[in-house]
Design an enzyme around this catalytic site. Sequence first.
Site, mmCIF file in Angstrom:
data_model
loop_
_atom_site.group_PDB
_atom_site.id
_atom_site.type_symbol
_atom_site.label_atom_id
_atom_site.label_comp_id
_atom_site.label_asym_id
_atom_site.label_seq_id
_atom_site.Cartn_x
_atom_site.Cartn_y
_atom_site.Cartn_z
ATOM 1 N N TYR A 11 -63.060 -27.888 -68.984
ATOM 2 C CA TYR A 11 -63.884 -28.544 -70.010
ATOM 3 C C TYR A 11 -63.054 -29.611 -70.718
ATOM 4 C CZ TYR A 11 -68.672 -27.173 -70.831
ATOM 5 O OH TYR A 11 -70.038 -27.095 -70.758
ATOM 6 N N GLU B 276 -64.652 -32.283 -73.193
ATOM 7 C CA GLU B 276 -65.526 -33.177 -73.977
ATOM 8 C C GLU B 276 -64.694 -34.198 -74.748
ATOM 9 O OE1 GLU B 276 -67.771 -30.558 -76.429
ATOM 10 O OE2 GLU B 276 -69.261 -30.150 -74.878
ATOM 11 N N ASP C 178 -77.644 -53.633 -63.145
ATOM 12 C CA ASP C 178 -77.464 -52.353 -62.447
ATOM 13 C C ASP C 178 -77.089 -52.701 -61.013
ATOM 14 O OD1 ASP C 178 -77.692 -50.063 -60.990
ATOM 15 O OD2 ASP C 178 -79.592 -49.418 -61.865
ATOM 16 N N THR D 135 -73.979 -46.736 -59.697
ATOM 17 C CA THR D 135 -73.685 -45.426 -59.124
ATOM 18 C C THR D 135 -72.375 -45.579 -58.365
ATOM 19 O OG1 THR D 135 -74.976 -46.027 -57.179
ATOM 20 C CG2 THR D 135 -76.091 -44.680 -58.831
ATOM 21 N N LYS E 99 -73.037 -45.087 -53.361
ATOM 22 C CA LYS E 99 -73.794 -45.884 -52.383
ATOM 23 C C LYS E 99 -72.794 -46.739 -51.594
ATOM 24 C CE LYS E 99 -78.146 -45.851 -54.940
ATOM 25 N NZ LYS E 99 -77.906 -45.252 -56.250
ATOM 26 N N ARG F 266 -70.847 -38.517 -55.918
ATOM 27 C CA ARG F 266 -72.075 -38.828 -56.657
ATOM 28 C C ARG F 266 -71.748 -38.913 -58.137
ATOM 29 N NH1 ARG F 266 -75.735 -38.378 -52.782
ATOM 30 N NH2 ARG F 266 -77.308 -39.261 -54.138
HETATM 31 N N1 PLP Z 1 -80.043 -47.753 -60.029
HETATM 32 C C1 PLP Z 1 -80.433 -48.186 -58.821
HETATM 33 C C2 PLP Z 1 -80.574 -49.659 -58.593
HETATM 34 C C3 PLP Z 1 -80.688 -47.280 -57.792
HETATM 35 O O1 PLP Z 1 -81.109 -47.724 -56.614
HETATM 36 C C4 PLP Z 1 -80.529 -45.895 -58.046
HETATM 37 C C5 PLP Z 1 -80.764 -44.880 -57.006
HETATM 38 O O2 PLP Z 1 -81.100 -45.102 -55.907
HETATM 39 C C6 PLP Z 1 -80.153 -45.499 -59.342
HETATM 40 C C7 PLP Z 1 -79.915 -46.442 -60.297
HETATM 41 C C8 PLP Z 1 -80.095 -44.051 -59.732
HETATM 42 O O3 PLP Z 1 -79.046 -43.374 -59.258
HETATM 43 P P1 PLP Z 1 -79.048 -41.762 -59.261
HETATM 44 O O4 PLP Z 1 -79.927 -41.353 -58.143
HETATM 45 O O5 PLP Z 1 -77.611 -41.485 -59.057
HETATM 46 O O6 PLP Z 1 -79.543 -41.304 -60.583
#
Ligand code: PLP
Length: 430
Positions: free
Chosen positions: A51, A53, A203, A229, A232, A238
């Site tokens: 842990y 935090e 994003d 993320t 990918k 993950r």
């Molecule tokens: N943002 C985009 C552009 C995504 O394509 C995805 C998932 O495919 C996410 C965020 C979300 O990721 P997670 O599935 O890890 O929550």
Amino acid sequence: DYPLSEVDPEVHELIEKEKMRQFNCLDLIASENFTYRAVMEVSGSCLTNKYSEGLPGKRYYGGNEYIDQIETLCQERALELFQLDEGKWGVNVQPLSGSPANFEVYTALLSPHDRIMALDLPHGGHLSHDFKRRVSGTSIFFESMPYRLDESTGLVDYVMLKETAILFRPKLIIAGASAYPRDFDYYRMREIADEVGAFLMMDMAHISGLVAATAVPSPFKYFDVVTTTTHKSLRGPRGGMIFYKKDTVHGVDLETAINNAVFPGLQGGPHNHTIGALAVCLFAAQSPEFKINQLQVIRNRKALEEILLQLGYNLVSGGSDNHLVLVDLRPMGIDGARVEKILDMSSITLNKNSVPGDESALVPGGICIGTPAMTTRGFKEADFRLTVDYIDEGVQLAIKANSCVKGTELKDFMDFVVSPDFPLKESVSE
Ligand code: PLP
């Protein structure tokens, strides 16, 4: 302590089956990849027991001497990988995944019911960005107005985005998508955000590996906040990361607001095994091999695109700049759901996908094909050309079966495909 096979043979067997499924199929899902053995080693390590935090040096638990060093190393490597100056940019590596990372940014920058604009879901956006259908928490707690693609070109309609933003006055504009084959025009989005006084967030979940390898343009120069993320194109465990400018924007100190939104705002103890594994992935991503892999992802997508076009397939926006292509199957009289099912039977895994103009997300008109996972497994251009032949065979089969049972539900279509009434083998070899 005993091995999994002895402690829980049931789960062990299912994992073995999943391993074989992954081994035997062609994984063309644009958001998937195969991570490193070293990453999996850390994900299954003793770091899971701890842990911690808070942030390095400021923890609410004792015993964090090594965890602090691991998280600091992870942060340093994240900034290094994207060539960010430590004095100007910071990063939080604790988000549990992409959707939590995005929601953490919203709660950091916005008040409940503030307005957001992002790419509409049926046009390639992600659930966590918002869209007006009140499915994700984003559209429950914030007010949303999607921007869309120009359906005649398949490109983001920046004119409409600007006009709508001037009327809607969003406090946050989001770039980035789950199924958009083109680069966003970062410069134009910055101009629009400045004109309406909005925060600007990218994003880059899908393309972060490509950005790291400079295979596509980097968004950092234009954005206040960049989320991603880690599993990918980046090939990590993950998880999620939030990069923020060390600056006060629209009266908000981004560093404080974002770190507080992650903890204690929406999360408790960080997943240290994931942060350790992410540190390993970020180290690997700085190697020449990683860059070669990402450039190959693009070369493979080009090969895929070329053969699909030669075979007469209709690609949304006419092609791609990144790791995926979006195929509009509607002119061929078939939908993405039926094609996805047929290809699944042939161990080709890809996603049905909405294409501009679609009405149903469950039976959409297209498929999305991505190259990262199979590139990691060593596929080159010739392998992808052959893969297109297999996909085409599946599409032709779906068209043929559909012509026999037109207008039926997906389940009835599949029942027909595997029934003696539809000689599957002969149909393939014809
Ligand atoms: N943002 C985009 C552009 C995504 O394509 C995805 C998932 O495919 C996410 C965020 C979300 O990721 P997670 O599935 O890890 O929550």
